[in-house]
Design a protein around this motif. Structure first.
Motif, PDB file in Angstrom:
ATOM      1  N   LEU A  33      -0.004  96.211  27.837  1.00 61.45           N
ATOM      2  CA  LEU A  33      -1.325  95.731  28.263  1.00 61.45           C
ATOM      3  C   LEU A  33      -1.271  94.273  28.710  1.00 61.45           C
ATOM      4  O   LEU A  33      -1.919  93.895  29.684  1.00 61.45           O
ATOM      5  CB  LEU A  33      -2.351  95.914  27.144  1.00 61.45           C
ATOM      6  N   LEU A  34      -0.481  93.464  28.016  1.00 54.96           N
ATOM      7  CA  LEU A  34      -0.343  92.059  28.403  1.00 54.96           C
ATOM      8  C   LEU A  34       0.413  91.909  29.724  1.00 54.96           C
ATOM      9  O   LEU A  34       0.240  90.910  30.420  1.00 54.96           O
ATOM     10  CB  LEU A  34       0.345  91.260  27.295  1.00 54.96           C
ATOM     11  N   LYS A  35       1.225  92.895  30.059  1.00 57.30           N
ATOM     12  CA  LYS A  35       1.891  92.881  31.364  1.00 57.30           C
ATOM     13  C   LYS A  35       0.905  93.275  32.467  1.00 57.30           C
ATOM     14  O   LYS A  35       0.969  92.767  33.582  1.00 57.30           O
ATOM     15  CB  LYS A  35       3.075  93.852  31.377  1.00 57.30           C
ATOM     16  N   LYS A  36       0.024  94.198  32.144  1.00 53.31           N
ATOM     17  CA  LYS A  36      -0.930  94.730  33.114  1.00 53.31           C
ATOM     18  C   LYS A  36      -2.102  93.780  33.340  1.00 53.31           C
ATOM     19  O   LYS A  36      -2.546  93.556  34.458  1.00 53.31           O
ATOM     20  CB  LYS A  36      -1.468  96.060  32.578  1.00 53.31           C
ATOM     21  N   PHE A  37      -2.648  93.272  32.250  1.00 50.92           N
ATOM     22  CA  PHE A  37      -3.771  92.329  32.281  1.00 50.92           C
ATOM     23  C   PHE A  37      -3.249  91.053  31.648  1.00 50.92           C
ATOM     24  O   PHE A  37      -2.435  91.098  30.751  1.00 50.92           O
ATOM     25  CB  PHE A  37      -4.961  92.868  31.480  1.00 50.92           C
ATOM     26  N   ASN A  38      -3.733  89.924  32.050  1.00 53.52           N
ATOM     27  CA  ASN A  38      -3.132  88.711  31.509  1.00 53.52           C
ATOM     28  C   ASN A  38      -3.714  88.307  30.148  1.00 53.52           C
ATOM     29  O   ASN A  38      -4.778  88.751  29.744  1.00 53.52           O
ATOM     30  CB  ASN A  38      -3.176  87.567  32.529  1.00 53.52           C
ATOM     31  N   ASP A  41      -7.339  86.895  30.058  1.00 55.41           N
ATOM     32  CA  ASP A  41      -8.412  87.885  30.175  1.00 55.41           C
ATOM     33  C   ASP A  41      -8.638  88.640  28.871  1.00 55.41           C
ATOM     34  O   ASP A  41      -9.775  88.897  28.485  1.00 55.41           O
ATOM     35  CB  ASP A  41      -8.113  88.888  31.294  1.00 55.41           C
ATOM     36  N   ILE A  42      -7.559  89.003  28.205  1.00 58.24           N
ATOM     37  CA  ILE A  42      -7.706  89.799  26.977  1.00 58.24           C
ATOM     38  C   ILE A  42      -8.029  88.921  25.770  1.00 58.24           C
ATOM     39  O   ILE A  42      -8.944  89.224  25.012  1.00 58.24           O
ATOM     40  CB  ILE A  42      -6.437  90.630  26.708  1.00 58.24           C
ATOM     41  N   PHE A  67      -9.526  93.033  20.597  1.00 60.79           N
ATOM     42  CA  PHE A  67      -9.624  92.215  21.808  1.00 60.79           C
ATOM     43  C   PHE A  67      -9.643  93.092  23.057  1.00 60.79           C
ATOM     44  O   PHE A  67     -10.433  92.871  23.970  1.00 60.79           O
ATOM     45  CB  PHE A  67      -8.450  91.232  21.906  1.00 60.79           C
ATOM     46  N   TYR A  68      -8.751  94.075  23.082  1.00 62.16           N
ATOM     47  CA  TYR A  68      -8.678  94.938  24.261  1.00 62.16           C
ATOM     48  C   TYR A  68      -9.969  95.749  24.430  1.00 62.16           C
ATOM     49  O   TYR A  68     -10.449  95.925  25.551  1.00 62.16           O
ATOM     50  CB  TYR A  68      -7.454  95.848  24.198  1.00 62.16           C
ATOM     51  N   ASN A  69     -10.534  96.211  23.327  1.00 61.33           N
ATOM     52  CA  ASN A  69     -11.804  96.952  23.412  1.00 61.33           C
ATOM     53  C   ASN A  69     -12.935  96.067  23.942  1.00 61.33           C
ATOM     54  O   ASN A  69     -13.766  96.518  24.729  1.00 61.33           O
ATOM     55  CB  ASN A  69     -12.171  97.555  22.065  1.00 61.33           C
ATOM     56  N   LYS A  72     -12.344  95.747  27.666  1.00 62.43           N
ATOM     57  CA  LYS A  72     -12.773  96.947  28.398  1.00 62.43           C
ATOM     58  C   LYS A  72     -14.297  97.012  28.493  1.00 62.43           C
ATOM     59  O   LYS A  72     -14.839  97.352  29.545  1.00 62.43           O
ATOM     60  CB  LYS A  72     -12.244  98.218  27.713  1.00 62.43           C
ATOM     61  N   PHE A  73     -14.979  96.698  27.403  1.00 67.65           N
ATOM     62  CA  PHE A  73     -16.441  96.707  27.396  1.00 67.65           C
ATOM     63  C   PHE A  73     -16.990  95.707  28.407  1.00 67.65           C
ATOM     64  O   PHE A  73     -17.889  96.016  29.191  1.00 67.65           O
ATOM     65  CB  PHE A  73     -16.957  96.400  25.986  1.00 67.65           C
ATOM     66  N   ASP A  74     -16.421  94.508  28.409  1.00 64.83           N
ATOM     67  CA  ASP A  74     -16.842  93.468  29.356  1.00 64.83           C
ATOM     68  C   ASP A  74     -16.628  93.929  30.794  1.00 64.83           C
ATOM     69  O   ASP A  74     -17.482  93.723  31.657  1.00 64.83           O
ATOM     70  CB  ASP A  74     -16.069  92.178  29.085  1.00 64.83           C
ATOM     71  N   THR A  75     -15.506  94.573  31.050  1.00 68.72           N
ATOM     72  CA  THR A  75     -15.210  95.083  32.390  1.00 68.72           C
ATOM     73  C   THR A  75     -16.226  96.141  32.805  1.00 68.72           C
ATOM     74  O   THR A  75     -16.713  96.139  33.939  1.00 68.72           O
ATOM     75  CB  THR A  75     -13.783  95.652  32.441  1.00 68.72           C
TER      76      THR A  75
END
Length: 120
Positions: A33-38, A41-42, A67-69, A72-75
């Motif tokens: 996930l850290l490779k995909k999104f920076n 952001d997370i 954090f990831y949840n 995703k919610f923010d997105t």
């Protein structure tokens, strides 16, 4: 003045988070996930609401997945907000075109004059 930060690999980012007591349910998935999104952001975008202490930064019973949840919610909220903005913009354009046409294009000659002016 901005705080300059040194580059950190994904593994170094994970180690930094672990040093702050962040827990990982699945570390390899977190690295993906850290490779995909920076990292910013997370983590940085919402870390203040999950920190136990700010200086030093320490988490208490907080998971990377939390954090990831939030990310995703923010997105999802941003997508829904933009969708509504686009809908409002489409309605506004339609209303403007309709009102303009009803005022200035009531006869075929008016419409042709308008079209000729627009093509210039």
């Amino acid at each position: 003045m901005a705080n300059d930060k040194q580059f950190k690999t994904i593994d170094e980012q994970v180690l930094l988070l672990k040093s702050r007591n962040l827990v990982f349910n699945n570390e390899s998935e977190a690295k993906n996930l850290l490779k995909k999104f920076n990292y910013f952001d997370i983590i940085n975008g919402t870390e203040n609401i999950l920190l136990k202490t700010m200086n030093p930064k320490i988490y208490d019973n907080v998971f990377f997945e939390d954090f990831y949840n939030i990310y995703k919610f923010d997105t999802e909220i941003r997508i829904l907000t933009l969708k509504k903005i686009f809908e409002i913009e489409a309605r506004l354009r339609t209303s403007l075109a309709h009102n303009f046409a009803s005022q200035f294009c009531t006869q075929i000659q008016d419409t042709l004059n308008y079209r000729c002016q627009m093509e210039l």
